[in-house]
Design a protein around this motif. Structure first.
Motif, PDB file in Angstrom:
ATOM      1  N   CYS A  90      38.010  46.848  48.119  1.00 34.55           N
ATOM      2  CA  CYS A  90      38.138  46.525  49.555  1.00 34.55           C
ATOM      3  C   CYS A  90      38.040  45.025  49.842  1.00 34.55           C
ATOM      4  N   ASN A  91      37.100  44.352  49.171  1.00 37.90           N
ATOM      5  CA  ASN A  91      36.935  42.919  49.470  1.00 37.90           C
ATOM      6  C   ASN A  91      37.239  42.043  48.253  1.00 37.90           C
ATOM      7  N   ALA A  92      38.028  42.604  47.320  1.00 38.87           N
ATOM      8  CA  ALA A  92      38.347  41.857  46.093  1.00 38.87           C
ATOM      9  C   ALA A  92      39.065  40.541  46.419  1.00 38.87           C
ATOM     10  N   GLY A 126      38.581  43.580  36.474  1.00 41.98           N
ATOM     11  CA  GLY A 126      38.959  44.742  37.273  1.00 41.98           C
ATOM     12  C   GLY A 126      39.689  44.281  38.513  1.00 41.98           C
ATOM     13  N   ASN A 127      39.332  44.875  39.656  1.00 44.33           N
ATOM     14  CA  ASN A 127      40.031  44.506  40.905  1.00 44.33           C
ATOM     15  C   ASN A 127      39.834  43.033  41.253  1.00 44.33           C
ATOM     16  N   VAL A 128      38.601  42.526  41.108  1.00 51.18           N
ATOM     17  CA  VAL A 128      38.369  41.113  41.453  1.00 51.18           C
ATOM     18  C   VAL A 128      38.895  40.213  40.336  1.00 51.18           C
ATOM     19  N   GLY A 129      38.370  40.424  39.108  1.00 47.65           N
ATOM     20  CA  GLY A 129      38.766  39.552  37.993  1.00 47.65           C
ATOM     21  C   GLY A 129      40.268  39.611  37.727  1.00 47.65           C
ATOM     22  N   CYS A 146      37.965  38.421  29.463  1.00 52.17           N
ATOM     23  CA  CYS A 146      36.971  39.106  28.626  1.00 52.17           C
ATOM     24  C   CYS A 146      36.552  40.405  29.318  1.00 52.17           C
ATOM     25  N   ASP A 147      36.866  41.519  28.709  1.00 49.66           N
ATOM     26  CA  ASP A 147      36.522  42.823  29.281  1.00 49.66           C
ATOM     27  C   ASP A 147      36.504  43.843  28.151  1.00 49.66           C
ATOM     28  N   PRO A 148      35.391  43.897  27.390  1.00 50.49           N
ATOM     29  CA  PRO A 148      35.338  44.817  26.241  1.00 50.49           C
ATOM     30  C   PRO A 148      35.643  46.275  26.584  1.00 50.49           C
ATOM     31  N   PRO A 184      27.037  50.889  25.885  1.00 47.90           N
ATOM     32  CA  PRO A 184      27.292  49.816  24.921  1.00 47.90           C
ATOM     33  C   PRO A 184      27.688  48.488  25.588  1.00 47.90           C
ATOM     34  N   HIS A 185      28.156  48.558  26.833  1.00 46.44           N
ATOM     35  CA  HIS A 185      28.587  47.320  27.501  1.00 46.44           C
ATOM     36  C   HIS A 185      27.757  47.027  28.743  1.00 46.44           C
ATOM     37  N   ALA A 186      26.469  47.397  28.685  1.00 46.62           N
ATOM     38  CA  ALA A 186      25.594  47.159  29.845  1.00 46.62           C
ATOM     39  C   ALA A 186      25.634  45.672  30.204  1.00 46.62           C
ATOM     40  N   ASN A 207      28.739  32.906  39.481  1.00 41.99           N
ATOM     41  CA  ASN A 207      28.399  34.332  39.519  1.00 41.99           C
ATOM     42  C   ASN A 207      28.574  34.861  40.938  1.00 41.99           C
ATOM     43  N   SER A 208      29.610  35.679  41.119  1.00 40.44           N
ATOM     44  CA  SER A 208      29.782  36.374  42.404  1.00 40.44           C
ATOM     45  C   SER A 208      29.915  37.875  42.153  1.00 40.44           C
ATOM     46  N   GLY A 209      29.296  38.326  41.019  1.00 36.53           N
ATOM     47  CA  GLY A 209      29.295  39.763  40.705  1.00 36.53           C
ATOM     48  C   GLY A 209      28.014  40.389  41.234  1.00 36.53           C
ATOM     49  N   LEU A 233      26.138  30.053  42.536  1.00 38.07           N
ATOM     50  CA  LEU A 233      25.656  31.438  42.650  1.00 38.07           C
ATOM     51  C   LEU A 233      25.887  31.974  44.059  1.00 38.07           C
ATOM     52  N   ASP A 234      26.539  33.122  44.115  1.00 35.60           N
ATOM     53  CA  ASP A 234      26.628  33.847  45.388  1.00 35.60           C
ATOM     54  C   ASP A 234      25.667  35.029  45.375  1.00 35.60           C
ATOM     55  N   VAL A 235      25.317  35.477  44.168  1.00 37.65           N
ATOM     56  CA  VAL A 235      24.451  36.656  44.039  1.00 37.65           C
ATOM     57  C   VAL A 235      23.230  36.282  43.210  1.00 37.65           C
ATOM     58  N   ALA A 258      30.494  36.368  49.182  1.00 36.40           N
ATOM     59  CA  ALA A 258      31.839  36.103  48.640  1.00 36.40           C
ATOM     60  C   ALA A 258      32.840  37.130  49.171  1.00 36.40           C
ATOM     61  N   GLY A 259      32.382  38.364  49.372  1.00 35.10           N
ATOM     62  CA  GLY A 259      33.299  39.420  49.837  1.00 35.10           C
ATOM     63  C   GLY A 259      33.315  39.586  51.347  1.00 35.10           C
ATOM     64  N   TYR A 260      32.787  38.619  52.080  1.00 36.79           N
ATOM     65  CA  TYR A 260      32.585  38.810  53.519  1.00 36.79           C
ATOM     66  C   TYR A 260      33.736  38.331  54.414  1.00 36.79           C
TER      67      TYR A 260
HETATM   68  N1  LIG Z   1      29.637  38.779  45.782  1.00 37.57           N
HETATM   69  C1  LIG Z   1      30.262  39.696  46.473  1.00 37.57           C
HETATM   70  O1  LIG Z   1      30.320  39.633  47.684  1.00 37.57           O
HETATM   71  C2  LIG Z   1      30.955  40.820  45.758  1.00 37.57           C
HETATM   72  C3  LIG Z   1      32.056  41.425  46.390  1.00 37.57           C
HETATM   73  C4  LIG Z   1      32.714  42.441  45.715  1.00 37.57           C
HETATM   74  C5  LIG Z   1      32.275  42.870  44.468  1.00 37.57           C
HETATM   75  N2  LIG Z   1      31.195  42.275  43.905  1.00 37.57           N
HETATM   76  C6  LIG Z   1      30.727  42.699  42.559  1.00 37.57           C
HETATM   77  O2  LIG Z   1      31.785  42.478  41.648  1.00 37.57           O
HETATM   78  C7  LIG Z   1      31.845  43.573  40.765  1.00 37.57           C
HETATM   79  C8  LIG Z   1      33.255  43.699  40.210  1.00 37.57           C
HETATM   80  O3  LIG Z   1      34.142  44.123  41.229  1.00 37.57           O
HETATM   81  P1  LIG Z   1      35.562  44.754  40.855  1.00 37.57           P
HETATM   82  O4  LIG Z   1      36.155  45.214  42.124  1.00 37.57           O
HETATM   83  O5  LIG Z   1      36.373  43.817  40.031  1.00 37.57           O
HETATM   84  O6  LIG Z   1      35.103  45.983  39.976  1.00 37.57           O
HETATM   85  P2  LIG Z   1      35.985  46.804  38.957  1.00 37.57           P
HETATM   86  O7  LIG Z   1      35.234  48.038  38.649  1.00 37.57           O
HETATM   87  O8  LIG Z   1      37.391  46.924  39.467  1.00 37.57           O
HETATM   88  O9  LIG Z   1      36.036  45.871  37.644  1.00 37.57           O
HETATM   89  C9  LIG Z   1      34.927  45.565  36.869  1.00 37.57           C
HETATM   90  C10 LIG Z   1      35.410  45.253  35.459  1.00 37.57           C
HETATM   91  O10 LIG Z   1      34.298  44.805  34.691  1.00 37.57           O
HETATM   92  C11 LIG Z   1      34.475  45.322  33.374  1.00 37.57           C
HETATM   93  N3  LIG Z   1      33.231  45.310  32.625  1.00 37.57           N
HETATM   94  C12 LIG Z   1      32.237  46.243  32.593  1.00 37.57           C
HETATM   95  N4  LIG Z   1      31.286  45.874  31.722  1.00 37.57           N
HETATM   96  C13 LIG Z   1      31.675  44.700  31.182  1.00 37.57           C
HETATM   97  C14 LIG Z   1      31.099  43.807  30.216  1.00 37.57           C
HETATM   98  N5  LIG Z   1      29.932  44.059  29.602  1.00 37.57           N
HETATM   99  N6  LIG Z   1      31.767  42.661  29.931  1.00 37.57           N
HETATM  100  C15 LIG Z   1      32.941  42.372  30.522  1.00 37.57           C
HETATM  101  N7  LIG Z   1      33.549  43.199  31.410  1.00 37.57           N
HETATM  102  C16 LIG Z   1      32.910  44.338  31.753  1.00 37.57           C
HETATM  103  C17 LIG Z   1      35.035  46.721  33.606  1.00 37.57           C
HETATM  104  O11 LIG Z   1      35.665  47.221  32.443  1.00 37.57           O
HETATM  105  C18 LIG Z   1      36.005  46.470  34.750  1.00 37.57           C
HETATM  106  O12 LIG Z   1      37.315  46.193  34.299  1.00 37.57           O
HETATM  107  C19 LIG Z   1      31.395  44.775  41.614  1.00 37.57           C
HETATM  108  O13 LIG Z   1      30.870  45.817  40.806  1.00 37.57           O
HETATM  109  C20 LIG Z   1      30.357  44.180  42.501  1.00 37.57           C
HETATM  110  O14 LIG Z   1      29.091  44.324  41.885  1.00 37.57           O
HETATM  111  C21 LIG Z   1      30.523  41.255  44.512  1.00 37.57           C
END
Ligand SMILES: NC(=O)c1ccc[n+]([C@@H]2O[C@H](COP(=O)([O-])OP(=O)(O)OC[C@H]3O[C@@H](n4cnc5c(N)ncnc54)[C@H](O)[C@@H]3O)[C@@H](O)[C@H]2O)c1
Ligand SMILES: O=C(O)[C@H](O)[C@H](O)COP(=O)(O)O
Length: 384
Positions: A90-92, A126-129, A146-148, A184-186, A207-209, A233-235, A258-260
């Motif tokens: 939604c906010n990617a 994923g959607n954002v990256g 990088c996305d194992p 395995p990919h925590a 870092n905006s994850g 840092l956003d988070v 970041a997603g606002y």
């Molecule tokens: N700062 C903000 O305002 C904001 C806004 C939106 C999302 N987010 C955060 O960003 C995250 C990612 O969003 P998204 O839409 O891209 O999610 P997504 O689920 O579409 O993509 C996440 C990706 O990360 C990968 N991943 C998982 N574990 C990994 C690891 N150990 N190393 C590398 N890659 C790994 C997954 O395989 C996936 O492709 C969300 O889960 C949320 O926590 C933050």
């Protein structure tokens, strides 16, 4: 029907007003008593949704108007027959524009004539990256992915993926993984002392994850050691009780916004409205677009005399300039821990309207084709 909803979800009445009674609550302090008689619960990322909150309640559907789901105990909901829906993507685009704006400021700080000289390592594609990678690719950046989990799933059929260490060797490293604590990919503390020791003075870490993906104690120590990287840092770990010393040491500090963008927030509500409608067997009639107001700034015009790089950064920062959020957060760090936490949440609750690049029409008079392509790649609408 009773819908209990976080008061910070926009357009609750417009989307859900005709479905039942809406009870607005403070999501951060939500108690079991406030949800006991609810049929539907709508939350944002600040509400921990688990057995403690829901056991004994009437809730049959939980929706989060966010991408992240780490605040929800999905296994408990499933085991208890409670339907769940999030708002993936939604906010990617809002996060992508946040990162682009940071990159444009960083290129300026480094004195680079061409920002695309920077190599960018994206961790979590994923959607954002993935959206960021596509945008940077069109803009001519060197991008390493990088996305194992994806690499394992997609093998030869996917894009080329690199190891974490290869991504950490880029000029810019940007984190877009979800927060996960098992498997395995925590990602909890994915970036710790070892990873931070690989980053040096000529590098930028964004870092905006989720805050807990970076070990903030290790980061604080790294920022005090020689040849420290620049950090944005956003988070944060332990939001809203974030570490004021860390705020002081990073270059740009923003309160998880970041997603606002308005588009991102309204799309989050729309996606959950669609999910609730499906759950209740109701037709989906409303669309986010019908509720988006006219933007305050709708048009910008550049003549042939405009410097190309400057025109782009002006337009980008007219839509979003993270330095304003950084300044507000730094001001909010005065006072004791309780006052700081309240201020962090207040900055998020009272966030000013921010619109995405697609809301701004760019007029380019006598410009080159390459500049037009660059503006389009950024997501602006062009009026030639
Ligand atoms: N700062 C903000 O305002 C904001 C806004 C939106 C999302 N987010 C955060 O960003 C995250 C990612 O969003 P998204 O839409 O891209 O999610 P997504 O689920 O579409 O993509 C996440 C990706 O990360 C990968 N991943 C998982 N574990 C990994 C690891 N150990 N190393 C590398 N890659 C790994 C997954 O395989 C996936 O492709 C969300 O889960 C949320 O926590 C933050
Ligand atoms: O996961 C998400 O979608 C974002 O982190 C979201 O923007 C967080 O905002 P909140 O729900 O905390 O208001």
């Amino acid at each position: 029907m009773l819908i209990v909803a976080d008061e910070n979800i926009p357009l609750l009445d417009s989307f859900f007003g005709d479905m039942g009674e809406i009870r607005r609550v403070n999501g951060r302090d939500l108690s079991p008593g406030e949800v006991r008689d609810a049929d539907i619960l709508l939350v944002r990322s600040v509400t921990r949704v688990d057995q403690r909150l829901l056991e004994g309640s009437r809730v049959r559907f939980v929706g989060t108007t966010t991408i992240g789901t780490d605040h929800v105990d999905l296994a408990w909901l499933e085991a208890n027959g409670i339907r769940f829906s999030a708002a993936p993507g939604c906010n990617a685009n809002s996060v992508v524009e946040y990162v682009l704006s940071v990159l444009s400021l960083y290129a300026e700080r480094r004195g680079l004539a061409d920002w695309s000289d920077l190599s960018v390592g994206i961790i979590g594609v994923g959607n954002v990256g993935g959206g960021l990678a596509a945008r940077l690719d069109r803009l001519g950046f060197t991008v390493r992915l990088c996305d194992p989990p994806r690499a394992e799933r997609e093998g030869e059929s996917g894009p080329e993926f690199v190891s974490l260490d290869e991504a950490l060797a880029c000029d810019v490293v940007t984190l877009h993984t979800p927060l996960t604590r098992e498997g395995p990919h925590a990602t909890h503390h994915l970036i710790g002392e070892r990873e931070l020791s690989r980053l040096g003075a000529g590098q930028l870490l964004i870092n905006s994850g989720r805050g807990e993906v970076v070990d903030s104690a290790a980061l604080k120590a790294r920022l005090q050691a020689p040849q420290a990287p620049t950090v944005v840092l956003d988070v944060w770990e332990r939001e809203p009780r974030i570490d004021p010393e860390l705020v002081e040491r990073v270059w740009l500090a923003t309160p998880h916004i970041a997603g606002y963008s308005l588009e991102g927030k309204v799309q989050g509500t729309e996606m959950i409205y669609q999910a609730v409608s499906r759950f209740l067997g109701l037709p989906v009639r409303k669309k986010a677009g019908q509720f988006l107001p006219e933007p305050a700034l709708s048009k910008m015009s550049f003549t042939g005399a405009a410097d190309e790089g400057r025109a782009l950064s002006l337009a980008l920062r007219a839509c979003y300039d993270p330095r304003q959020d950084d300044a507000r957060l730094r001001l909010a760090m005065a006072g004791d821990a309780e006052a700081r936490a309240a201020a962090f949440d207040r900055l998020r609750r009272d966030y000013p309207v921010r619109r995405e690049c697609s809301s701004l029409k760019i007029q380019l008079k006598g410009s080159s084709r390459s500049l037009q392509d660059t503006f389009r790649a950024m997501g602006f609408k062009l009026k030639i």
